[in-house]
Design an enzyme around this catalytic site. Structure first.
Site, short mmCIF file in Angstrom:
data_model
loop_
_atom_site.label_atom_id
_atom_site.label_comp_id
_atom_site.label_asym_id
_atom_site.label_seq_id
_atom_site.Cartn_x
_atom_site.Cartn_y
_atom_site.Cartn_z
N TYR A 162 -6.76 15.82 108.90
CA TYR A 162 -5.84 15.24 109.88
C TYR A 162 -4.69 14.55 109.15
O TYR A 162 -3.52 14.75 109.47
CB TYR A 162 -6.59 14.25 110.78
CG TYR A 162 -5.72 13.62 111.84
CD1 TYR A 162 -5.41 14.29 113.01
CD2 TYR A 162 -5.21 12.33 111.67
CE1 TYR A 162 -4.62 13.71 113.99
CE2 TYR A 162 -4.41 11.74 112.64
CZ TYR A 162 -4.12 12.44 113.80
OH TYR A 162 -3.32 11.87 114.76
N GLY A 163 -5.03 13.74 108.16
CA GLY A 163 -4.01 13.06 107.38
C GLY A 163 -3.10 14.04 106.66
O GLY A 163 -1.87 13.84 106.59
#
Length: 257
Positions: A162-163
């Site tokens: 996600y990051g």
């Protein structure tokens, strides 16, 4: 609205497409753009939520339409690009808010997890922006707005892919700002703190974690979708013409600690 404020912030006569516009931050932004005057297309997968959002906006006197679409495949993204331009024409404003939040423990991340995350969170914004910005540039006005994340700037609460996908969005935004510079098209990101939305429902099951995240802010609370209304209208309007390639943190001061 007086003439001066209208010249800065009114979106009358503009068209907007908001992916993920039926819930969370996307819905908050779609509502703000529509109420500021933009004819707004809500794009999301769930028909019931899309229809409910559109109905709420039209009942309030706004111009709104819905597109049921799936951004998890290349074909789906291209289909959305075509369909979202149908109700009100090619958009002047594109907000990429749709996202997936797949965060297993890092050693358990699969290649499928990577592909699913990067397709929705990074490829869809790239393809939609590439498609729509060409028309925006030819008309001399366009706004590309991406929803980023704290995880694009710092790792915490298991950032994982996600990051990485949100880091890609920030770099995409800078590339778009460069590519379309001088055409009247800008590209910027909004960077939330912890916002109470369905995307992070899992974290909200832990009240101690929620309280700890609120305590990290300077405002003393976690965010809600309505917190993004003013910033979105600003970035979408004429008043932000000299703002591009910028990450605007809407996080209650969380990132300033």
């Amino acid at each position: 609205m007086n003439d001066f404020l209208g010249s800065l912030f009114s979106l009358d006569g503009r068209t907007a497409v908001v992916t993920g516009g039926s819930s969370g931050i996307g819905r908050g932004i779609a509502t703000a753009l529509a109420r500021a005057g933009a004819a707004t297309v809500i794009v999301a997968r769930g028909q019931e939520r899309v229809e409910q959002t559109v109905r709420t906006l039209t009942d309030a006197g706004c111009r709104a339409a819905g597109v049921i679409g799936d951004l998890s495949t290349r074909a789906g993204i291209h289909a959305v690009a075509d369909a979202a331009a149908e109700p009100f024409g090619e958009p002047d404003i594109l907000v990429n808010s749709a996202g997936v939040n797949i965060r297993p423990p890092y050693p358990e991340i699969t290649e499928d997890d990577w592909d699913a995350t990067m397709t929705v969170n990074a490829l869809a914004p790239f393809l939609l922006g590439q498609r729509y910005a060409q028309g925006m540039a030819s008309r001399g006005y366009g706004r590309l707005i991406h929803i980023s994340s704290q995880q694009a700037h710092r790792a915490f609460v298991g950032s994982g892919i996600y990051g990485a996908s949100k880091g890609a969005i920030e770099s995409l935004m800078r590339s778009e700002a460069e590519a379309w510079g001088g055409t009247g098209v800008t590209s910027n990101t909004l960077v939330p703190g912890f916002v109470l939305t369905p995307l992070n429902a899992r974290l909200q099951e832990d009240p101690d974690k929620i309280a700890a995240l609120a305590a990290r802010t300077m405002i003393g609370r976690n965010g809600v979708p309505d917190d993004f209304a003013g910033a979105a209208v600003f970035l979408a309007g004429a008043g932000s013409a000299y703002v591009t390639g910028h990450s605007l943190f809407v996080d209650g001061g969380l990132s300033a600690h």
